[in-house]
Design a protein around this motif. Sequence first.
Motif, PDB file in Angstrom:
ATOM      1  N   LEU A  42       0.858  -1.216  -0.051  1.00 24.85           N
ATOM      2  CA  LEU A  42       0.050   0.004  -0.039  1.00 24.85           C
ATOM      3  C   LEU A  42       0.902   1.264   0.094  1.00 24.85           C
ATOM      4  O   LEU A  42       0.576   2.230  -0.671  1.00 24.85           O
ATOM      5  CB  LEU A  42      -0.890  -0.220   1.093  1.00 24.85           C
ATOM      6  CG  LEU A  42      -2.081  -1.116   1.132  1.00 24.85           C
ATOM      7  CD1 LEU A  42      -2.835  -1.169   2.344  1.00 24.85           C
ATOM      8  CD2 LEU A  42      -2.883  -0.916  -0.020  1.00 24.85           C
ATOM      9  N   ALA A  43       2.010   1.203   0.730  1.00 27.44           N
ATOM     10  CA  ALA A  43       2.775   2.052   0.712  1.00 27.44           C
ATOM     11  C   ALA A  43       3.454   2.572  -0.827  1.00 27.44           C
ATOM     12  O   ALA A  43       3.552   3.798  -0.988  1.00 27.44           O
ATOM     13  CB  ALA A  43       4.031   2.191   1.724  1.00 27.44           C
ATOM     14  N   GLY A  46       0.702   3.847  -2.745  1.00 24.09           N
ATOM     15  CA  GLY A  46       0.401   5.455  -2.484  1.00 24.09           C
ATOM     16  C   GLY A  46       1.715   6.073  -3.054  1.00 24.09           C
ATOM     17  O   GLY A  46       1.289   7.476  -3.592  1.00 24.09           O
ATOM     18  N   LEU A  50       1.002   9.409  -5.958  1.00 25.12           N
ATOM     19  CA  LEU A  50       1.458  10.717  -5.525  1.00 25.12           C
ATOM     20  C   LEU A  50       2.229  11.366  -6.488  1.00 25.12           C
ATOM     21  O   LEU A  50       2.074  12.354  -7.166  1.00 25.12           O
ATOM     22  CB  LEU A  50       2.226  10.684  -4.322  1.00 25.12           C
ATOM     23  CG  LEU A  50       2.656  12.156  -3.733  1.00 25.12           C
ATOM     24  CD1 LEU A  50       1.554  13.065  -3.475  1.00 25.12           C
ATOM     25  CD2 LEU A  50       3.639  11.934  -2.699  1.00 25.12           C
TER      26      LEU A  50
END
Length: 63
Positions: A42-43, A46, A50
Amino acid sequence: MTAYDFSVCPTGGCEPPRIVQTVPVPLVDLALFGAGGLTALLAAVGVGLLFLRTNTALEEHRV
């Protein structure tokens, strides 16, 4: 002759005894590894989103 001596079988239909052993499964460790992997995934998603939003105009996504 012992109870498990199958070298001599008078009726010919002898079967070896069933031996069942339980294997301990480290569920807590597996859950922690799974949670860590999901967090890392998930990081990464993300951070990718971004950078994608800041470097790409919306018109470039339309077909």
